[in-house]
Design a protein around this motif. Structure first.
Motif, PDB file in Angstrom:
ATOM      1  N   UNK A   5       0.859  -1.179   0.000  1.00  7.09           N
ATOM      2  CA  UNK A   5       0.000   0.000   0.000  1.00  7.09           C
ATOM      3  C   UNK A   5       0.891   1.224   0.000  1.00  7.09           C
ATOM      4  N   UNK A   6       0.752   2.094  -0.996  1.00  6.58           N
ATOM      5  CA  UNK A   6       1.599   3.286  -1.012  1.00  6.58           C
ATOM      6  C   UNK A   6       1.292   4.166   0.189  1.00  6.58           C
ATOM      7  N   UNK A   7       2.301   4.904   0.611  1.00  4.86           N
ATOM      8  CA  UNK A   7       2.108   5.830   1.720  1.00  4.86           C
ATOM      9  C   UNK A   7       1.129   6.929   1.307  1.00  4.86           C
ATOM     10  N   UNK A   8       0.333   7.365   2.253  1.00  6.78           N
ATOM     11  CA  UNK A   8      -0.591   8.455   1.987  1.00  6.78           C
ATOM     12  C   UNK A   8       0.190   9.759   1.987  1.00  6.78           C
ATOM     13  N   UNK A   9       0.170  10.437   0.860  1.00  6.47           N
ATOM     14  CA  UNK A   9       0.792  11.749   0.756  1.00  6.47           C
ATOM     15  C   UNK A   9      -0.114  12.639  -0.084  1.00  6.47           C
ATOM     16  N   UNK A  13      -4.667   9.387  -3.829  1.00  9.04           N
ATOM     17  CA  UNK A  13      -6.124   9.567  -3.715  1.00  9.04           C
ATOM     18  C   UNK A  13      -6.572   8.995  -2.375  1.00  9.04           C
ATOM     19  N   UNK A  14      -7.040   9.868  -1.483  1.00  7.87           N
ATOM     20  CA  UNK A  14      -7.382   9.442  -0.137  1.00  7.87           C
ATOM     21  C   UNK A  14      -8.468   8.386  -0.127  1.00  7.87           C
ATOM     22  N   UNK A  62      -0.490   4.771  11.029  1.00  6.59           N
ATOM     23  CA  UNK A  62       0.634   5.708  11.085  1.00  6.59           C
ATOM     24  C   UNK A  62       1.800   5.245  10.224  1.00  6.59           C
ATOM     25  N   UNK A  63       2.028   3.943  10.149  1.00  8.61           N
ATOM     26  CA  UNK A  63       3.125   3.427   9.328  1.00  8.61           C
ATOM     27  C   UNK A  63       2.867   3.594   7.837  1.00  8.61           C
ATOM     28  N   UNK A  64       1.616   3.823   7.457  1.00 10.33           N
ATOM     29  CA  UNK A  64       1.285   4.014   6.053  1.00 10.33           C
ATOM     30  C   UNK A  64       1.048   5.468   5.685  1.00 10.33           C
ATOM     31  N   UNK A  65       1.546   6.389   6.518  1.00 12.26           N
ATOM     32  CA  UNK A  65       1.478   7.817   6.231  1.00 12.26           C
ATOM     33  C   UNK A  65       2.857   8.306   5.814  1.00 12.26           C
ATOM     34  N   UNK A  66       2.863   9.167   4.845  1.00 13.02           N
ATOM     35  CA  UNK A  66       4.118   9.753   4.398  1.00 13.02           C
ATOM     36  C   UNK A  66       4.594  10.781   5.411  1.00 13.02           C
ATOM     37  N   UNK A  67       5.894  11.025   5.458  1.00  9.72           N
ATOM     38  CA  UNK A  67       6.442  12.060   6.327  1.00  9.72           C
ATOM     39  C   UNK A  67       6.064  13.448   5.856  1.00  9.72           C
TER      40      UNK A  67
END
Length: 69
Positions: A5-9, A13-14, A62-67
């Motif tokens: 799963x790509x990081x959410x940035x 697309x949310x 949280x681990x799948x959220x972008x910095x």
């Protein structure tokens, strides 16, 4: 188990990310229950197992959220 799963940035697309994240939580020992607040119980009423599941679900999200968020 690893999920791709790509990081959410800001480019992701949310709505699609949200669906995939819910699927990951559902596959990970029914952690999707945490999103429903265990039947809308107040957090003070949660059992030790429910609190553990909530922490695990939170950490997976949280681990799948972008910095860059």
């Amino acid at each position: 188990m690893k999920f791709d799963l790509p990081l959410l940035d800001y480019k992701t697309r949310f709505s699609l990310w949200q669906v995939k994240m819910r699927a990951i939580l559902a596959q990970s020992n029914d952690l999707d229950e945490a999103l429903k607040k265990f039947g809308d119980k107040a957090a003070a009423e949660w059992s030790a197992d429910e609190k553990r599941k909530d922490r695990k679900a939170t950490s997976l999200i949280q681990l799948h959220l972008s910095n860059d968020i």
